[in-house]
Scaffold this motif. Structure first.
Motif, PDB file in Angstrom:
ATOM      1  N   ASN A 246       7.794 -23.291  -3.098  1.00  0.00           N
ATOM      2  CA  ASN A 246       8.441 -22.860  -4.337  1.00  0.00           C
ATOM      3  C   ASN A 246       8.755 -21.370  -4.365  1.00  0.00           C
ATOM      4  O   ASN A 246       9.343 -20.882  -5.331  1.00  0.00           O
ATOM      5  CB  ASN A 246       7.540 -23.214  -5.523  1.00  0.00           C
ATOM      6  CG  ASN A 246       7.311 -24.710  -5.637  1.00  0.00           C
ATOM      7  OD1 ASN A 246       8.261 -25.482  -5.525  1.00  0.00           O
ATOM      8  ND2 ASN A 246       6.065 -25.113  -5.853  1.00  0.00           N
ATOM      9  N   GLY A 247       8.357 -20.637  -3.315  1.00  0.00           N
ATOM     10  CA  GLY A 247       8.627 -19.211  -3.261  1.00  0.00           C
ATOM     11  C   GLY A 247       7.360 -18.393  -3.109  1.00  0.00           C
ATOM     12  O   GLY A 247       6.317 -18.913  -2.692  1.00  0.00           O
ATOM     13  N   SER A 248       7.438 -17.109  -3.473  1.00  0.00           N
ATOM     14  CA  SER A 248       6.314 -16.185  -3.309  1.00  0.00           C
ATOM     15  C   SER A 248       5.882 -15.606  -4.641  1.00  0.00           C
ATOM     16  O   SER A 248       6.691 -15.435  -5.556  1.00  0.00           O
ATOM     17  CB  SER A 248       6.698 -15.039  -2.366  1.00  0.00           C
ATOM     18  OG  SER A 248       7.062 -15.518  -1.092  1.00  0.00           O
ATOM     19  N   ARG A 249       4.595 -15.311  -4.735  1.00  0.00           N
ATOM     20  CA  ARG A 249       4.073 -14.603  -5.906  1.00  0.00           C
ATOM     21  C   ARG A 249       3.018 -13.612  -5.436  1.00  0.00           C
ATOM     22  O   ARG A 249       2.310 -13.863  -4.465  1.00  0.00           O
ATOM     23  CB  ARG A 249       3.509 -15.569  -6.932  1.00  0.00           C
ATOM     24  CG  ARG A 249       2.486 -16.540  -6.384  1.00  0.00           C
ATOM     25  CD  ARG A 249       2.222 -17.677  -7.377  1.00  0.00           C
ATOM     26  NE  ARG A 249       1.296 -18.660  -6.830  1.00  0.00           N
ATOM     27  CZ  ARG A 249       1.656 -19.644  -6.014  1.00  0.00           C
ATOM     28  NH1 ARG A 249       2.927 -19.763  -5.630  1.00  0.00           N
ATOM     29  NH2 ARG A 249       0.768 -20.509  -5.573  1.00  0.00           N
ATOM     30  N   MET A 250       2.953 -12.485  -6.127  1.00  0.00           N
ATOM     31  CA  MET A 250       2.057 -11.410  -5.712  1.00  0.00           C
ATOM     32  C   MET A 250       1.116 -11.056  -6.846  1.00  0.00           C
ATOM     33  O   MET A 250       1.518 -11.044  -8.015  1.00  0.00           O
ATOM     34  CB  MET A 250       2.853 -10.179  -5.268  1.00  0.00           C
ATOM     35  CG  MET A 250       1.990  -9.057  -4.718  1.00  0.00           C
ATOM     36  SD  MET A 250       2.976  -7.710  -3.994  1.00  0.00           S
ATOM     37  CE  MET A 250       3.695  -7.022  -5.497  1.00  0.00           C
ATOM     38  N   GLU A 251      -0.135 -10.766  -6.490  1.00  0.00           N
ATOM     39  CA  GLU A 251      -1.105 -10.311  -7.477  1.00  0.00           C
ATOM     40  C   GLU A 251      -1.919  -9.168  -6.891  1.00  0.00           C
ATOM     41  O   GLU A 251      -2.139  -9.089  -5.681  1.00  0.00           O
ATOM     42  CB  GLU A 251      -2.029 -11.446  -7.915  1.00  0.00           C
ATOM     43  CG  GLU A 251      -2.869 -12.049  -6.800  1.00  0.00           C
ATOM     44  CD  GLU A 251      -3.815 -13.120  -7.296  1.00  0.00           C
ATOM     45  OE1 GLU A 251      -4.634 -12.825  -8.192  1.00  0.00           O
ATOM     46  OE2 GLU A 251      -3.746 -14.252  -6.774  1.00  0.00           O
ATOM     47  N   ARG A 252      -2.348  -8.293  -7.753  1.00  0.00           N
ATOM     48  CA  ARG A 252      -3.178  -7.151  -7.358  1.00  0.00           C
ATOM     49  C   ARG A 252      -4.639  -7.555  -7.484  1.00  0.00           C
ATOM     50  O   ARG A 252      -5.068  -8.025  -8.547  1.00  0.00           O
ATOM     51  CB  ARG A 252      -2.887  -5.961  -8.259  1.00  0.00           C
ATOM     52  CG  ARG A 252      -3.620  -4.683  -7.868  1.00  0.00           C
ATOM     53  CD  ARG A 252      -2.947  -4.025  -6.695  1.00  0.00           C
ATOM     54  NE  ARG A 252      -3.631  -2.786  -6.307  1.00  0.00           N
ATOM     55  CZ  ARG A 252      -3.286  -2.057  -5.257  1.00  0.00           C
ATOM     56  NH1 ARG A 252      -2.272  -2.453  -4.489  1.00  0.00           N
ATOM     57  NH2 ARG A 252      -3.923  -0.949  -4.956  1.00  0.00           N
ATOM     58  N   LEU A 253      -5.396  -7.389  -6.396  1.00  0.00           N
ATOM     59  CA  LEU A 253      -6.815  -7.715  -6.426  1.00  0.00           C
ATOM     60  C   LEU A 253      -7.603  -6.477  -6.818  1.00  0.00           C
ATOM     61  O   LEU A 253      -7.604  -5.472  -6.108  1.00  0.00           O
ATOM     62  CB  LEU A 253      -7.287  -8.227  -5.060  1.00  0.00           C
ATOM     63  CG  LEU A 253      -6.700  -9.555  -4.574  1.00  0.00           C
ATOM     64  CD1 LEU A 253      -7.417 -10.007  -3.304  1.00  0.00           C
ATOM     65  CD2 LEU A 253      -6.790 -10.630  -5.647  1.00  0.00           C
ATOM     66  N   GLU A 254      -8.268  -6.563  -7.950  1.00  0.00           N
ATOM     67  CA  GLU A 254      -9.065  -5.440  -8.415  1.00  0.00           C
ATOM     68  C   GLU A 254     -10.335  -5.320  -7.570  1.00  0.00           C
ATOM     69  O   GLU A 254     -10.839  -6.300  -7.014  1.00  0.00           O
ATOM     70  CB  GLU A 254      -9.422  -5.619  -9.885  1.00  0.00           C
ATOM     71  CG  GLU A 254      -8.212  -5.681 -10.808  1.00  0.00           C
ATOM     72  CD  GLU A 254      -7.333  -4.440 -10.718  1.00  0.00           C
ATOM     73  OE1 GLU A 254      -7.887  -3.345 -10.473  1.00  0.00           O
ATOM     74  OE2 GLU A 254      -6.112  -4.557 -10.894  1.00  0.00           O
ATOM     75  N   GLU A 255     -10.858  -4.112  -7.488  1.00  0.00           N
ATOM     76  CA  GLU A 255     -11.988  -3.837  -6.604  1.00  0.00           C
ATOM     77  C   GLU A 255     -13.200  -4.706  -6.903  1.00  0.00           C
ATOM     78  O   GLU A 255     -13.918  -5.142  -5.998  1.00  0.00           O
ATOM     79  CB  GLU A 255     -12.370  -2.356  -6.705  1.00  0.00           C
ATOM     80  CG  GLU A 255     -13.411  -1.940  -5.692  1.00  0.00           C
ATOM     81  CD  GLU A 255     -13.633  -0.434  -5.692  1.00  0.00           C
ATOM     82  OE1 GLU A 255     -14.631   0.011  -5.100  1.00  0.00           O
ATOM     83  OE2 GLU A 255     -12.805   0.294  -6.286  1.00  0.00           O
ATOM     84  N   GLY A 256     -13.437  -5.032  -8.162  1.00  0.00           N
ATOM     85  CA  GLY A 256     -14.617  -5.793  -8.537  1.00  0.00           C
ATOM     86  C   GLY A 256     -14.654  -7.213  -7.982  1.00  0.00           C
ATOM     87  O   GLY A 256     -15.738  -7.781  -7.792  1.00  0.00           O
ATOM     88  N   VAL A 257     -13.486  -7.804  -7.744  1.00  0.00           N
ATOM     89  CA  VAL A 257     -13.431  -9.199  -7.267  1.00  0.00           C
ATOM     90  C   VAL A 257     -12.832  -9.292  -5.870  1.00  0.00           C
ATOM     91  O   VAL A 257     -12.696 -10.389  -5.338  1.00  0.00           O
ATOM     92  CB  VAL A 257     -12.610 -10.063  -8.237  1.00  0.00           C
ATOM     93  CG1 VAL A 257     -13.227 -10.060  -9.620  1.00  0.00           C
ATOM     94  CG2 VAL A 257     -11.152  -9.591  -8.295  1.00  0.00           C
ATOM     95  N   ARG A 258     -12.494  -8.147  -5.300  1.00  0.00           N
ATOM     96  CA  ARG A 258     -11.730  -8.145  -4.047  1.00  0.00           C
ATOM     97  C   ARG A 258     -12.470  -8.835  -2.898  1.00  0.00           C
ATOM     98  O   ARG A 258     -11.918  -9.738  -2.254  1.00  0.00           O
ATOM     99  CB  ARG A 258     -11.374  -6.704  -3.655  1.00  0.00           C
ATOM    100  CG  ARG A 258     -10.559  -6.597  -2.394  1.00  0.00           C
ATOM    101  CD  ARG A 258     -10.080  -5.184  -2.183  1.00  0.00           C
ATOM    102  NE  ARG A 258     -11.162  -4.202  -2.295  1.00  0.00           N
ATOM    103  CZ  ARG A 258     -11.003  -2.902  -2.050  1.00  0.00           C
ATOM    104  NH1 ARG A 258      -9.819  -2.425  -1.707  1.00  0.00           N
ATOM    105  NH2 ARG A 258     -12.026  -2.071  -2.159  1.00  0.00           N
ATOM    106  N   VAL A 259     -13.704  -8.439  -2.636  1.00  0.00           N
ATOM    107  CA  VAL A 259     -14.433  -8.991  -1.491  1.00  0.00           C
ATOM    108  C   VAL A 259     -14.635 -10.490  -1.650  1.00  0.00           C
ATOM    109  O   VAL A 259     -14.413 -11.271  -0.719  1.00  0.00           O
ATOM    110  CB  VAL A 259     -15.793  -8.281  -1.319  1.00  0.00           C
ATOM    111  CG1 VAL A 259     -16.628  -8.980  -0.254  1.00  0.00           C
ATOM    112  CG2 VAL A 259     -15.578  -6.820  -0.942  1.00  0.00           C
TER     113      VAL A 259
END
Length: 268
Positions: free
Chosen positions: A232-245
């Motif tokens: 269906n295409g691409s979507r982007m999200e920013r991973l915040e430091e608190g949940v990144r790992v």
């Protein structure tokens, strides 16, 4: 090629498709050894056993693993380097030639491209250059359609786009990714480019890439941004430091400790 050998090749590709493309282990090994050649020699792909890999690997690890495995099968793979615009030797892949005797005693030379470092885990037959063939071939892989273009006998271009719909449309336009001189390089030259890759700009931030072949989903993480790509295409999200790992560990099937260790090295 014997069917049993071909099946072994497909099994190798399938096994490799479960390995995450990542530069975290390269970052950790370089920090531990202080030398690209020493870090390269510690790479798990040198042991030729995917089950013991620290996490995953970049195109060099994946390609080298296949190269060793093909040689062990008695095959003669060729290491090829990929160029991107003005950047030379930043990518790598394999070409596997195959000669098939025909009834008229002519030999049809068939070659296959293996590019696991670009998350292509299917052997792609190289198109014949004009006037001997069409000069290009289209492979409707999911979620990225692949086109191989053969502008000359000794040259190959890799193009990728979005998913190919039933009406012939692509969900995203084709882009030229890499150009490969098909003459290939020696093992010594390949390892030289591998060592040089430890000092490229992409080693200053985490890069992770994984293909979920079963569901046709690609996950790509770079510089804090997670891109999810499907039919269906691409979507982007920013991973915040608190949940990144935690999030990266879940998506890319990597140990949280490995991720944290690499991020700590990059933060120095």
């Amino acid at each position: 090629m014997e069917p049993v050998t071909w099946q072994k090749i497909l099994d190798l590709c399938n096994s490799l498709s479960n390995v995450t493309y990542e530069n975290l282990t390269k970052i950790i090994r370089l920090d531990a050894t202080g030398s690209a050649s020493a870090a390269r020699n510690l790479d798990d792909s040198d042991q030729n056993d995917i089950d013991t890999w620290m996490g995953g690997g970049t195109c060099f690890s994946m390609t080298w693993h296949l190269y060793q495995s093909f040689v062990d099968l008695g095959l003669k793979p060729r290491l090829v380097m990929g160029h991107k615009r003005k950047e030379k030797n930043i990518h790598c892949a394999l070409v596997l030639p195959q000669s098939q005797p025909k009834a008229d005693d002519l030999i049809l030379h068939t070659s296959y491209l293996f590019d696991p470092g670009y998350l292509i885990f299917e052997p792609l037959p190289l198109p014949l250059p004009k006037p001997f063939g069409a000069g290009e071939s289209l492979f409707p892989l999911v979620p990225n359609c692949v086109r191989l273009v053969r502008p000359a006998e000794d040259a190959l271009e890799l193009w990728t786009g979005g998913t190919l719909h039933a009406d012939g449309r692509l969900s995203a336009p084709m882009k030229l990714r890499f150009e490969y001189p098909l003459a290939g390089v020696s093992v010594e030259e390949f390892k030289l480019h591998w060592s040089e890759s430890f000092y490229r700009e992409m080693m200053t931030y985490p890069v992770l890439n994984r293909l979920d072949r079963e569901h046709g989903i690609q996950y790509y993480y770079q510089k804090g941004n997670l891109v999810t790509r499907d039919a269906n295409g691409s979507r982007m999200e920013r991973l915040e430091e608190g949940v990144r790992v935690e999030k990266l560990s879940e998506i890319f099937k990597l140990s949280p400790d490995l991720i944290q260790k690499a991020l700590a090295i990059l933060a120095k």
